[in-house]
Structures are given as structure tokens and as C-alpha cells.
Design a protein around this motif. Structure first.
Motif, mmCIF file in Angstrom:
data_model
loop_
_atom_site.group_PDB
_atom_site.id
_atom_site.type_symbol
_atom_site.label_atom_id
_atom_site.label_comp_id
_atom_site.label_asym_id
_atom_site.label_seq_id
_atom_site.Cartn_x
_atom_site.Cartn_y
_atom_site.Cartn_z
ATOM 1 N N LEU A 37 0.825 -1.206 0.000
ATOM 2 C CA LEU A 37 0.000 0.000 0.000
ATOM 3 C C LEU A 37 0.862 1.260 0.000
ATOM 4 O O LEU A 37 0.536 2.239 -0.682
ATOM 5 C CB LEU A 37 -0.937 -0.003 1.202
ATOM 6 C CG LEU A 37 -2.077 -1.034 1.150
ATOM 7 C CD1 LEU A 37 -2.845 -1.051 2.454
ATOM 8 C CD2 LEU A 37 -3.003 -0.732 -0.017
ATOM 9 N N LEU A 38 1.959 1.258 0.757
ATOM 10 C CA LEU A 38 2.819 2.443 0.796
ATOM 11 C C LEU A 38 3.456 2.703 -0.571
ATOM 12 O O LEU A 38 3.463 3.845 -1.062
ATOM 13 C CB LEU A 38 3.912 2.260 1.847
ATOM 14 C CG LEU A 38 3.514 2.465 3.310
ATOM 15 C CD1 LEU A 38 4.747 2.318 4.203
ATOM 16 C CD2 LEU A 38 2.887 3.833 3.529
ATOM 17 N N ALA A 100 -4.120 9.646 13.623
ATOM 18 C CA ALA A 100 -3.722 8.245 13.789
ATOM 19 C C ALA A 100 -4.894 7.312 13.509
ATOM 20 O O ALA A 100 -4.731 6.258 12.876
ATOM 21 C CB ALA A 100 -3.192 8.018 15.203
ATOM 22 N N ILE A 101 -6.103 7.701 13.963
ATOM 23 C CA ILE A 101 -7.294 6.877 13.688
ATOM 24 C C ILE A 101 -7.570 6.842 12.198
ATOM 25 O O ILE A 101 -7.812 5.776 11.608
ATOM 26 C CB ILE A 101 -8.512 7.448 14.455
ATOM 27 C CG1 ILE A 101 -8.301 7.304 15.961
ATOM 28 C CG2 ILE A 101 -9.793 6.757 14.018
ATOM 29 C CD1 ILE A 101 -9.411 7.924 16.790
ATOM 30 N N ALA A 102 -7.545 8.014 11.541
ATOM 31 C CA ALA A 102 -7.853 8.075 10.111
ATOM 32 C C ALA A 102 -6.846 7.276 9.288
ATOM 33 O O ALA A 102 -7.220 6.588 8.331
ATOM 34 C CB ALA A 102 -7.875 9.539 9.656
ATOM 35 N N ALA A 106 -7.512 3.062 7.546
ATOM 36 C CA ALA A 106 -7.398 2.854 6.104
ATOM 37 C C ALA A 106 -6.647 1.564 5.788
ATOM 38 O O ALA A 106 -6.946 0.885 4.800
ATOM 39 C CB ALA A 106 -6.698 4.053 5.466
ATOM 40 N N PHE A 107 -5.667 1.198 6.625
ATOM 41 C CA PHE A 107 -4.883 -0.019 6.381
ATOM 42 C C PHE A 107 -5.622 -1.285 6.829
ATOM 43 O O PHE A 107 -5.445 -2.343 6.230
ATOM 44 C CB PHE A 107 -3.541 0.060 7.118
ATOM 45 C CG PHE A 107 -2.545 0.979 6.479
ATOM 46 C CD1 PHE A 107 -1.687 0.526 5.488
ATOM 47 C CD2 PHE A 107 -2.458 2.302 6.856
ATOM 48 C CE1 PHE A 107 -0.772 1.363 4.890
ATOM 49 C CE2 PHE A 107 -1.539 3.154 6.274
ATOM 50 C CZ PHE A 107 -0.690 2.687 5.287
ATOM 51 N N VAL A 108 -6.448 -1.175 7.875
ATOM 52 C CA VAL A 108 -7.072 -2.363 8.460
ATOM 53 C C VAL A 108 -7.984 -3.056 7.461
ATOM 54 O O VAL A 108 -8.016 -4.293 7.371
ATOM 55 C CB VAL A 108 -7.844 -1.977 9.736
ATOM 56 C CG1 VAL A 108 -8.692 -3.136 10.236
ATOM 57 C CG2 VAL A 108 -6.879 -1.529 10.824
ATOM 58 N N PHE A 259 -3.368 12.691 4.577
ATOM 59 C CA PHE A 259 -3.075 12.573 3.147
ATOM 60 C C PHE A 259 -2.883 11.106 2.759
ATOM 61 O O PHE A 259 -3.422 10.630 1.752
ATOM 62 C CB PHE A 259 -1.813 13.392 2.844
ATOM 63 C CG PHE A 259 -1.652 13.754 1.399
ATOM 64 C CD1 PHE A 259 -2.571 14.575 0.777
ATOM 65 C CD2 PHE A 259 -0.583 13.278 0.668
ATOM 66 C CE1 PHE A 259 -2.424 14.926 -0.558
ATOM 67 C CE2 PHE A 259 -0.420 13.611 -0.670
ATOM 68 C CZ PHE A 259 -1.346 14.443 -1.277
ATOM 69 N N LEU A 260 -2.118 10.371 3.597
ATOM 70 C CA LEU A 260 -1.890 8.949 3.346
ATOM 71 C C LEU A 260 -3.187 8.158 3.462
ATOM 72 O O LEU A 260 -3.475 7.281 2.640
ATOM 73 C CB LEU A 260 -0.853 8.418 4.339
ATOM 74 C CG LEU A 260 -0.543 6.915 4.280
ATOM 75 C CD1 LEU A 260 0.100 6.548 2.951
ATOM 76 C CD2 LEU A 260 0.364 6.520 5.446
ATOM 77 N N GLY A 261 -3.990 8.473 4.483
ATOM 78 C CA GLY A 261 -5.246 7.767 4.674
ATOM 79 C C GLY A 261 -6.192 7.931 3.500
ATOM 80 O O GLY A 261 -6.900 6.983 3.119
ATOM 81 N N GLU A 262 -6.210 9.112 2.889
ATOM 82 C CA GLU A 262 -7.090 9.337 1.743
ATOM 83 C C GLU A 262 -6.711 8.439 0.571
ATOM 84 O O GLU A 262 -7.585 7.817 -0.062
ATOM 85 C CB GLU A 262 -7.026 10.809 1.317
ATOM 86 C CG GLU A 262 -7.826 11.114 0.067
ATOM 87 C CD GLU A 262 -7.728 12.569 -0.351
ATOM 88 O OE1 GLU A 262 -7.675 12.846 -1.565
ATOM 89 O OE2 GLU A 262 -7.699 13.446 0.550
ATOM 90 N N TYR A 263 -5.421 8.347 0.288
ATOM 91 C CA TYR A 263 -4.991 7.538 -0.856
ATOM 92 C C TYR A 263 -5.102 6.043 -0.563
ATOM 93 O O TYR A 263 -5.443 5.258 -1.457
ATOM 94 C CB TYR A 263 -3.566 7.908 -1.255
ATOM 95 C CG TYR A 263 -3.519 9.160 -2.097
ATOM 96 C CD1 TYR A 263 -3.674 9.086 -3.479
ATOM 97 C CD2 TYR A 263 -3.351 10.406 -1.513
ATOM 98 C CE1 TYR A 263 -3.654 10.227 -4.259
ATOM 99 C CE2 TYR A 263 -3.329 11.564 -2.275
ATOM 100 C CZ TYR A 263 -3.476 11.462 -3.658
ATOM 101 O OH TYR A 263 -3.469 12.605 -4.424
ATOM 102 N N VAL A 264 -4.826 5.621 0.663
ATOM 103 C CA VAL A 264 -4.994 4.203 0.996
ATOM 104 C C VAL A 264 -6.468 3.826 0.934
ATOM 105 O O VAL A 264 -6.824 2.715 0.510
ATOM 106 C CB VAL A 264 -4.386 3.896 2.379
ATOM 107 C CG1 VAL A 264 -4.680 2.457 2.780
ATOM 108 C CG2 VAL A 264 -2.886 4.127 2.364
#
Length: 452
Positions: A37-38, A100-102, A106-108, A259-264
Motif C-alpha cells: 500500500l505504501l 492516527a485513527i484516520a 485505512a490499512f485495516v 493525506f496517506l489515509g485518503e490515498y490508501v
């Protein structure tokens, strides 16, 4: 009665077999998903800038690294080195917890996505999937609901008006479109007879669900754009209204987490669409038939999955470069007054069709092209199609009447006191002169009437 071609082999139990997967291999696969994902996030940001640059006749990033490939990495380093600011009136604990929650939520969701079939890893036979559950798809919806807390807490904890408004607006948007998203997946559950992602992929071995559940796919594509706050639905970040939305006060790594959470999240909803409607990791029908399905085994599945995933990512980028932002009231009205009611009606239609295929309305059927079609399904589809045409016809006639009333030319002469209070004339109109006839005078109040 024979089940529908492509139906799940049996029950809600996942088809993925983790019996030969030791605990340390689960950790290896979790690390693989995280890195996957990264890396894809780094690539898609560069890809988005390059594609939109070409669409807008500008080069896009082309300086840092070959073809500008290292530009996203440079931006990430720059964000990490920026000063981390916290507003004076902010709730510091919640302010730090929200990104941190957002980011974590996204990864879970990606844990239940099957990236491929069973492969050999370090001498063990294990599915290319971190885990699976009998209700795995509900896990994705539940995690998406928890991710909303990151948005609303970020807006509230900032201690500022604009982030609070952005957080409330974004939360209402995400929750509203989660309802339509959940309803759009019900048709897939009915066809696959399971909520397990591995079971749903197995049920599409003969026919991808994008064909029988085409309307659900259409609704899901709309809701996944609204769910991820992407253009044309990035209404929580209206620069002219909210100066950035719920993360206005964030900087440095905290902003990078959003920003990372949006794309993931974009990858997660795209992976779920691939799993639910496009056969998951399975090869396209023509390729899958080559040499007894040799391209549906081993690591080939990961290749087909990534190709389908990136088709959705290109769709996200194309939308951002093509469409303007819609108005918030129009977007919410579209969700509540169209998507949700129509999707509910579609679920009822699919339930009747699926019930007839399973023999709940009799066994009368005919065979066409090695496929069995129940008579009740055909009759029901015809009745629903005629009802839909009737509704569209009535709606179209009413729209014509409304347009005709709206486009009616105003009268050339008006009485400014006809409604009991003065009304100024429109451009091109003239005022009606007062009449001096005896009948009009008789209708005028006399002095005695006034004193009375």
C-alpha cells in the motif's frame, strides 16, 4: 434445482485455507500488505500529477528522480521535516489521536482482501490474503464507520470554526454514502450466498458479478468516490468555503497521515470493487480459458488483481481532472432522494430474481446456451422494466410541464396592487393604468365605510 452458475459452493465459511500458515507467516504477509500500500501510494500520487498535467497541457513532476518518480518521496520528507504546530485552543490529546485513527483504519480494511490464490511462501501453502471471515465485507463497512471518528474528532479538536464545519460536512457526507454503499453490496451477497471475500471471488469463476449486478456496480462506483472525499465530491475541502476543511490546522506528519489515509482508502474501495464485481484476482474470461486456466494459479492472480486495481485508480484521476466540484446540497440530495431509494428497490428486484433461480417460485424454466432461465425471473424482469418505463414517462411529462411553466413569458401589462401589496414590474412590462369606470368606482370604499 441446479444452482446458478458461479454460485458459492456452500455455506458462509471462507474458501481460503490458512491451516498451513504459521503465525510468523501472517506477520510477513501483514508487512507485505503494508509495503504494498505504501509503494502504490507513492506511485499513484506521482501518476495523478503526471496524468492531470498531461490533461491540462503542463509537464507535471519531472525533476526529482527519473521522470519525476522521486517527487512524492521528496514531498514526504519535506512534510516530516516541517514544524509540527498545535493550535492554542486545541484539545492536544484528541488533536494528535485523530490523524492516527484516520490513517490506521485505512490499512485495516485491506486485511480481508484476497490478492491472489493459494501460493507457496517459504515452504508453506498459504492464500495471498491476510485473513478472512464469514462476514468479512461487513468488517470493511465497520472499519469505514470507525474512520469517520478521525474526521469529526480532527474538526472538533482543532478549536477553530472552519475545521469544525469541515468535519461535520465530511462526516455527514461519508455516513450518507456508506448507506448506499452497503445497499449496493447486498446484491452481491444474494448472488454469492456469502459475505466472505474468498467465497465471493470463488463464486465468480464462471460469471463476474458486474454483469448480473450492473446497477449495484454503478451505485458502488459513485459511493466510493463520495466515501473517499475525492473530486468532484471533495466538498469537505472546499477551499473557497472552508479553507481546507477538517485538517486546516494540521501540519507536518499529522497532515501527512490524513493525506496517506485518503490515498490508501482509494486503494481499499478499489480493491473491494475488484473483489465484489470484477472476479477479484481471477484472470479475464478469455485469458482464464487458456491451457485449462494456467493463468489463474500461483502468482498470476496478483498481476490480474493489480491491473484491475489500477484501472480504478486511473478512473479516480480521470474524474479529478475532468469534472468540477458539485454543490453540497445537490450531492446530499442525490444520495438521500435518489441513490438510497433506488438501490433499495434494486435489492428487492435482485432478491426476487435470486429466489426464482433457487426454485422458491416453481421449477418452470427454459434452457438457452447451456444456461437455465426460470420463467418467473423473465416475467418479473419484464414487469419491472415496464414499471420503470412508466415511472420515467410520468416523470418526463411532469418535467416538461414544469419547464413549460417556468419558460412562460410574463404578461406585458400587470396590476401592481393585484396581490394586495405593491409589486414592481419586470423589465419590459408596463403598469396597468387605474380605471375611472362607474363599476370600478362602485367597488371603491366610501368615506362612511372607512369610518365604519
Amino acid at each position: 434445482m441446479a444452482p446458478l452458475a458461479g454460485a458459492a459452493p456452500g455455506g458462509d465459511n471462507p474458501t481460503a485455507d490458512f491451516s498451513d500458515t504459521p503465525w510468523w507467516l501472517h506477520l510477513v504477509k501483514a508487512l507485505f500488505v503494508f509495503v504494498f500500500l505504501l509503494v502504490n501510494t507513492l506511485i499513484v500520487i506521482w501518476f495523478e500529477r503526471r496524468v492531470i498535467g498531461r490533461m491540462q497541457q503542463r509537464p507535471g513532476p519531472n525533476r526529482t528522480g527519473p521522470f519525476g518518480l522521486l517527487q512524492t518521496l521528496a514531498d514526504g520528507i519535506k512534510l516530516a521535516l516541517k514544524e509540527d504546530l498545535t493550535p492554542k485552543n486545541a484539545d492536544k490529546l484528541v488533536f494528535a489521536l485523530a490523524p492516527a485513527i484516520a490513517g490506521a483504519m485505512a490499512f485495516v480494511s485491506f486485511a480481508i482482501i484476497p490478492l491472489g490464490p493459494t501460493v507457496s511462501m517459504f515452504g508453506h501453502r498459504t492464500p495471498l490474503q491476510l485473513t478472512d471471515l464469514p462476514v468479512a465485507v461487513l468488517l470493511v463497512l465497520a472499519v469505514a464507520g470507525v474512520g469517520v471518528y478521525g474526521i469529526v474528532l480532527a474538526g472538533w479538536s482543532s478549536g477553530s470554526t472552519y475545521p469544525l464545519l469541515g468535519g461535520l460536512r465530511s462526516t455527514a457526507q461519508v455516513i450518507s454514502y456508506e448507506i448506499a454503499m452497503g445497499l449496493s453490496l447486498v446484491a452481491v451477497f444474494l448472488y454469492s450466498r456469502s459475505m466472505s471475500t474468498s467465497q465471493i471471488v470463488a463464486a465468480q469463476s464462471d460469471l463476474w458479478f458486474i454483469i448480473p449486478a450492473f446497477f449495484s456496480f454503478f451505485v458502488y462506483v459513485i459511493t466510493m468516490v463520495g466515501e473517499t472525499n475525492r473530486l468532484p465530491f471533495d466538498l469537505a475541502e472546499g477551499e473557497g468555503e472552508l479553507t481546507g476543511g477538517f485538517h486546516t490546522e494540521y501540519s507536518s506528519l499529522k497532515f501527512a497521515m490524513f493525506f496517506l489515509g485518503e490515498y490508501v482508502n482509494m486503494f481499499t474501495v478499489s480493491a473491494l470493487a475488484t473483489t465484489m464485481f470484477l472476479g477479484g484476482w481471477q484472470a479475464p474470461p478469455g485469458i482464464a480459458a487458456i491451457n485449462s486456466g494456467m493463468f489463474n494459479h500461483g502468482w498470476w492472480g496478483l498481476l490480474w488483481f493489480v491491473i484491475k486495481l489500477w484501472l480504478f485508480m486511473f478512473f479516480f484521476v480521470w474524474l479529478r481532472g475532468s469534472l468540477p466540484r458539485v454543490r453540497y446540497d445537490q450531492f446530499m440530495r442525490f444520495g438521500w432522494r435518489f441513490l438510497i431509494p433506488v438501490t433499495l428497490a434494486w435489492v428487492v428486484v435482485v432478491a426476487f430474481i435470486r429466489g426464482s433461480q433457487l426454485g422458491y417460485f416453481g421449477d418452470a424454466a427454459f434452457t438457452l446456451g447451456n444456461r437455465r432461465f426460470p420463467v418467473f425471473s423473465i416475467v418479473f424482469v419484464v414487469v419491472v422494466a415496464l414499471a420503470a418505463l412508466l415511472v420515467v414517462w410520468i416523470w418526463d411529462n411532469k418535467k416538461i410541464e414544469r419547464d413549460a411553466a417556468r419558460n412562460t413569458a410574463p404578461p406585458e401589462e400587470i396590476d401592481p396592487f393585484a396581490g394586495g401589496y405593491p409589486v414592481p414590474p419586470l423589465p419590459g412590462q408596463r403598469l396597468r393604468e387605474p380605471s375611472l369606470s362607474l363599476s370600478d368606482r362602485a367597488s371603491d370604499p366610501t368615506e362612511e365605510d372607512i369610518h365604519a
